[in-house]
Design a protein around this motif. Structure first.
Motif, mmCIF file in Angstrom:
data_model
loop_
_atom_site.group_PDB
_atom_site.id
_atom_site.type_symbol
_atom_site.label_atom_id
_atom_site.label_comp_id
_atom_site.label_asym_id
_atom_site.label_seq_id
_atom_site.Cartn_x
_atom_site.Cartn_y
_atom_site.Cartn_z
ATOM 1 N N VAL A 41 48.623 40.361 44.972
ATOM 2 C CA VAL A 41 47.300 39.756 45.104
ATOM 3 C C VAL A 41 46.957 39.493 46.568
ATOM 4 C CG1 VAL A 41 45.864 37.771 44.482
ATOM 5 C CG2 VAL A 41 47.422 38.756 42.794
ATOM 6 N N ARG A 42 47.939 39.074 47.358
ATOM 7 C CA ARG A 42 47.689 38.875 48.788
ATOM 8 C C ARG A 42 47.418 40.212 49.484
ATOM 9 N NH1 ARG A 42 51.443 34.592 47.904
ATOM 10 N NH2 ARG A 42 53.267 35.895 48.281
ATOM 11 N N GLY A 65 43.897 41.155 48.787
ATOM 12 C CA GLY A 65 42.991 40.394 49.648
ATOM 13 C C GLY A 65 42.922 40.964 51.055
ATOM 14 N N SER A 72 43.840 49.316 43.412
ATOM 15 C CA SER A 72 44.563 48.334 42.601
ATOM 16 C C SER A 72 44.968 48.907 41.252
ATOM 17 C CB SER A 72 43.701 47.083 42.395
ATOM 18 O OG SER A 72 43.379 46.484 43.628
ATOM 19 N N SER A 83 50.476 39.166 38.209
ATOM 20 C CA SER A 83 49.030 39.023 37.982
ATOM 21 C C SER A 83 48.670 37.695 37.340
ATOM 22 C CB SER A 83 48.514 40.178 37.113
ATOM 23 O OG SER A 83 48.902 40.017 35.756
ATOM 24 N N ARG A 111 42.967 41.639 38.326
ATOM 25 C CA ARG A 111 43.290 40.720 39.415
ATOM 26 C C ARG A 111 42.506 41.059 40.674
ATOM 27 N NH1 ARG A 111 43.452 36.372 39.323
ATOM 28 N NH2 ARG A 111 45.138 36.202 37.815
ATOM 29 N N SER A 112 42.257 42.351 40.924
ATOM 30 C CA SER A 112 41.461 42.737 42.092
ATOM 31 C C SER A 112 40.007 42.302 41.914
ATOM 32 C CB SER A 112 41.547 44.251 42.327
ATOM 33 O OG SER A 112 40.839 44.983 41.340
ATOM 34 N N ASN A 130 38.939 39.692 40.207
ATOM 35 C CA ASN A 130 38.918 38.243 40.399
ATOM 36 C C ASN A 130 39.103 37.866 41.866
ATOM 37 O OD1 ASN A 130 40.923 35.489 40.125
ATOM 38 N ND2 ASN A 130 38.952 35.485 39.079
ATOM 39 N N THR A 131 39.961 38.600 42.567
ATOM 40 C CA THR A 131 40.204 38.316 43.986
ATOM 41 C C THR A 131 38.956 38.581 44.820
ATOM 42 O OG1 THR A 131 42.550 38.884 43.754
ATOM 43 C CG2 THR A 131 41.641 38.899 45.978
ATOM 44 N N SER A 151 36.491 35.820 44.477
ATOM 45 C CA SER A 151 36.850 34.632 45.255
ATOM 46 C C SER A 151 36.623 34.842 46.746
ATOM 47 C CB SER A 151 38.312 34.257 45.005
ATOM 48 O OG SER A 151 39.192 35.244 45.507
ATOM 49 N N ASP A 205 33.099 40.281 38.113
ATOM 50 C CA ASP A 205 33.946 39.186 37.647
ATOM 51 C C ASP A 205 33.358 38.565 36.382
ATOM 52 O OD1 ASP A 205 36.296 37.339 38.388
ATOM 53 O OD2 ASP A 205 34.666 35.914 38.114
#
Length: 323
Positions: free
Chosen positions: A27-28, A31, A63, A93, A173-174, A176-177, A180, A200
């Motif tokens: 996830v980092r 980002g 991703s 995830s 997860r990508s 959602n990231t 954010s 999202d």
């Protein structure tokens, strides 16, 4: 296809290990790649909206593809290695343990009567200003974070993992990231982050509507207030500006007979959120532990339901290609 043991194994890994701080977390990395693509697309594409779309779909594609390639390589070596890799990717995830641990840190600080520490701890899980919050508002912030993060951090990635394996979980997860990072209605991201916010909303639509009723059921098993939970879910769940965020928050507010929402401050600017639930009980620290129990059981029940849905999808998939 996802084997039946992979989802439970991923949950157990998360509960045992939590967020792996000392290694390059996927996830980092997502980002960092998103920030890099933002610089590139903003530099070469005049339209902010098109630049945002190009950034988003570049990140979504990478991703999804990278986990697929990893699983493909491991399956070529040995099928069991592919399943181990699948469990590990899905584990990265989800964030059940971190959600529970961070909220417990807030509870512990409040029990110590250390408001400065509690404000610092709750600032780790919310985006609002926390430096002037008193105990009830700290509790409210923690509960709202737990309620909102239930879908984003736990049940939605499990849903996509169950129906589509690790690649689909990491794709979620990508999504959602990027929300954010870019999904803000300010001058910098109103146009650039438009697609990130819409994707999202779309990705969370089904998971949120499956999770909220399960939360009501979990509250019944744990001895809270399931009928009130369902009533508040129906009455207040759609008051939130987001089509998804208010559902589990409203169900949680009803289960605990409390009221969430109200005025928050962001960089000193007030923002009034819709009120969810009724203020029948005071906002006290023990509610954080009660919420954690509900969130934990909801996560377990949700994973079971999603696993059944995934197995049903596999059966239908197999019958379709055999016919």
């Amino acid at each position: 296809m996802t084997s039946i043991w992979i989802i439970p194994a991923s949950l157990l890994l998360d509960l045992g290990l939590g967020d792996p701080q000392g290694s390059p977390h996927p996830v980092r990395l997502i980002g960092k790649f998103a920030r890099y693509m933002e610089k590139v697309t903003r530099k070469y594409i005049v339209s902010e909206k098109i630049a945002g779309i190009m950034t988003a779909f570049s990140v979504y594609s990478i991703s999804f593809i990278f986990p697929w390639i990893i699983i493909f390589i491991f399956r070529y070596i040995h099928p069991f290695l592919a399943e181990l890799a699948s469990a590990f990717i899905i584990y990265t995830s989800i964030a059940l343990k971190d959600l529970l641990d961070h909220s417990k840190d807030v509870y512990s600080a409040l029990c110590e009567k250390d408001l400065d520490k509690a404000r610092f701890m709750v600032a780790r899980i919310v985006g609002r200003d926390t430096e002037n919050l008193e105990e009830p508002e700290i509790v409210r912030a923690g509960l709202e974070s737990v309620g909102e993060s239930l879908v984003d951090g736990i049940t939605a990635p499990l849903f996509f993992a169950a129906i589509g394996g690790p690649s689909l979980a990491m794709l979620y997860r990508s999504i959602n990231t990027l929300d954010s990072l870019f999904g803000y209605k300010n001058q910098a991201y109103l146009n650039f982050g438009w697609i990130s916010a819409r994707m999202d909303d779309l990705a969370n639509y089904i998971p949120a509507r499956l999770t909220a009723p399960i939360l009501c059921i979990s509250s019944a098993i744990l001895g809270f207030y399931p009928l009130r939970s369902f009533k508040i879910l129906i009455r207040d769940g759609r008051k939130h500006p987001s089509p998804n965020s208010g559902l589990c928050e409203a169900a949680l507010a009803g289960a605990l007979k409390i009221q969430l929402g109200g005025r928050n401050y962001y960089s000193g600017v007030p923002s009034d959120k819709p009120k969810l639930g009724d203020p029948d009980r005071k906002l006290v620290p023990n509610l954080i532990l009660d919420a954690n129990k509900i969130i934990f059981l909801t996560s377990i029940f949700s994973s079971g339901l999603f696993l059944c849905l995934g197995l049903a999808a596999q059966l239908l998939y197999g019958k379709f290609f055999q016919s």
